[in-house]
Design an enzyme around this catalytic site. Structure first.
Site, PDB file in Angstrom:
ATOM      1  N   ASP A  38      10.759  44.667  51.184  1.00 29.03           N
ATOM      2  CA  ASP A  38       9.676  43.877  50.603  1.00 29.03           C
ATOM      3  C   ASP A  38       8.709  44.816  49.878  1.00 29.03           C
ATOM      4  OD1 ASP A  38       8.710  40.728  51.370  1.00 29.03           O
ATOM      5  OD2 ASP A  38       7.224  42.007  50.397  1.00 29.03           O
ATOM      6  N   ASP A  76      10.376  47.847  45.762  1.00 30.56           N
ATOM      7  CA  ASP A  76      10.063  46.883  44.710  1.00 30.56           C
ATOM      8  C   ASP A  76      11.356  46.496  44.005  1.00 30.56           C
ATOM      9  OD1 ASP A  76       9.125  45.491  42.473  1.00 30.56           O
ATOM     10  OD2 ASP A  76       7.514  46.927  42.049  1.00 30.56           O
ATOM     11  N   ASN A 104      16.456  37.436  47.643  1.00 30.27           N
ATOM     12  CA  ASN A 104      15.509  36.363  47.946  1.00 30.27           C
ATOM     13  C   ASN A 104      14.123  36.578  47.352  1.00 30.27           C
ATOM     14  OD1 ASN A 104      14.280  34.157  49.846  1.00 30.27           O
ATOM     15  ND2 ASN A 104      13.179  36.036  50.363  1.00 30.27           N
ATOM     16  N   SER A 157      16.298  27.811  42.997  1.00 25.96           N
ATOM     17  CA  SER A 157      15.327  26.763  43.301  1.00 25.96           C
ATOM     18  C   SER A 157      15.868  25.463  42.718  1.00 25.96           C
ATOM     19  CB  SER A 157      13.976  27.107  42.644  1.00 25.96           C
ATOM     20  OG  SER A 157      13.099  26.001  42.604  1.00 25.96           O
ATOM     21  N   TYR A 175       8.893  30.399  35.783  1.00 21.14           N
ATOM     22  CA  TYR A 175       9.582  30.177  37.050  1.00 21.14           C
ATOM     23  C   TYR A 175      10.873  29.401  36.823  1.00 21.14           C
ATOM     24  CZ  TYR A 175      10.310  29.161  41.990  1.00 21.14           C
ATOM     25  OH  TYR A 175      10.849  29.082  43.250  1.00 21.14           O
ATOM     26  N   LYS A 179      14.670  30.925  37.322  1.00 20.93           N
ATOM     27  CA  LYS A 179      15.575  30.350  38.301  1.00 20.93           C
ATOM     28  C   LYS A 179      16.831  29.773  37.642  1.00 20.93           C
ATOM     29  CE  LYS A 179      13.149  31.396  41.935  1.00 20.93           C
ATOM     30  NZ  LYS A 179      13.632  32.410  42.889  1.00 20.93           N
ATOM     31  N   VAL A 208       9.484  24.679  50.057  1.00 26.49           N
ATOM     32  CA  VAL A 208       9.700  25.187  51.409  1.00 26.49           C
ATOM     33  C   VAL A 208       8.345  25.563  52.007  1.00 26.49           C
ATOM     34  CG1 VAL A 208      10.946  26.859  52.831  1.00 26.49           C
ATOM     35  CG2 VAL A 208      11.935  26.099  50.659  1.00 26.49           C
TER      36      VAL A 208
END
Length: 275
Positions: A38, A76, A104, A157, A175, A179, A208
């Protein structure tokens, strides 16, 4: 340890909290060891608080409590060399090469200010699309070289399958674009890696219950754009699904139960895409 993933190592990005944490813990419950990656710092164009090193440490504790070993590494996804170093460190620590990859990590800066829309657009693509490619690029050579197959799952997504609910903002437009791009990556890489018995799929959740969307900025966007929100309402009477619902779907894809499943776009969407 027994379980559907016993003896496997999973490399998971965006693992400090939310869906990534859930995947790490769920996989550990099924016998896997985890390399958890992360960023653990804020990206300037994202208004809502992002994950921290404390969050990543908490994930590590939860994985260990579930019976798994874990190498938790700050890296990163926009930095391929950094990902490669994180992968190498994790494999050394765990003593086995990766079998499972879950790309993810993602950002969703919807509802925040956009003083520089171009920068917002670029940051979303850099994390959500280029970051996925970097994750594949860092992990695929080892999967091929070891010759024991494997499974890669890319987090897309519902916005990777539909374009409803757009509001013209750089964040939401980028976004959806990122996706959708993940789907193209998945299909291309699935064909590339199939001869090596490496399966590649994408998962497509509706909203989510994680801090990425449960925050005041996204709540403000929802309040200010009721028509757009209604356009992406779930068919089932739930506002959001839980992270473990996505984890269980991915568990099927990466386990032997999904051994002949590759190149699919798997919705976990409470019926959002029902026509």
């Amino acid at each position: 340890m027994t379980g559907r993933l016993a003896g496997k190592v999973a490399f998971i990005t965006g693992a400090a909290r939310g869906q990534g944490r859930s995947h790490a813990v769920r996989f550990a419950e099924e016998g896997a060891d985890i390399i958890a990656v992360d960023l653990c710092e804020q990206i300037a164009t994202v208004a809502a608080p992002m994950s921290t090193k404390d969050d990543l440490d908490e994930t590590a504790g939860l994985v260990e409590k579930a019976g798994g070993r874990i190498a938790a590494v700050v890296a990163d996804v926009r930095d391929r060399a950094g990902l490669e170093a994180a992968l190498a460190r994790g494999e050394r620590q765990l003593g086995r090469g990766v079998d499972i990859v879950v790309a993810n990590a993602g950002i969703f800066p919807v509802g925040g200010p956009e003083p520089d829309p171009d920068r917002t657009f670029g940051d979303v693509l850099a994390v959500n699309l280029t970051g996925v490619w970097n994750t594949i690029s860092a992990t695929a050579p080892g999967l091929i070289e070891r010759g024991r197959g494997g499974s890669i799952v890319l987090t897309s997504s519902t916005q990777g399958l539909v374009g409803r609910g757009g509001d013209g903002s750089a964040a939401l437009t980028a976004y959806a674009a990122s996706k959708h791009g993940v789907v193209g990556l998945m299909r291309s890489v699935a064909n590339w890696l199939a001869p090596h018995q490496i399966r590649v799929n994408s998962v497509h959740p509706t909203g989510v219950n994680t801090p990425m969307i449960v925050n005041p900025f996204v709540a403000g966007h929802v309040a200010n754009h009721p028509e757009a929100v209604a356009a992406v309402a779930n068919a089932l009477p739930v506002d959001m699904v839980e992270p473990v619902d996505v984890s269980n779907a991915i568990l099927y894809l990466v386990s032997d139960e999904g051994r002949y499943v590759t190149g699919v776009t798997l919705p976990v969407d409470a019926g959002l895409n029902v026509h």
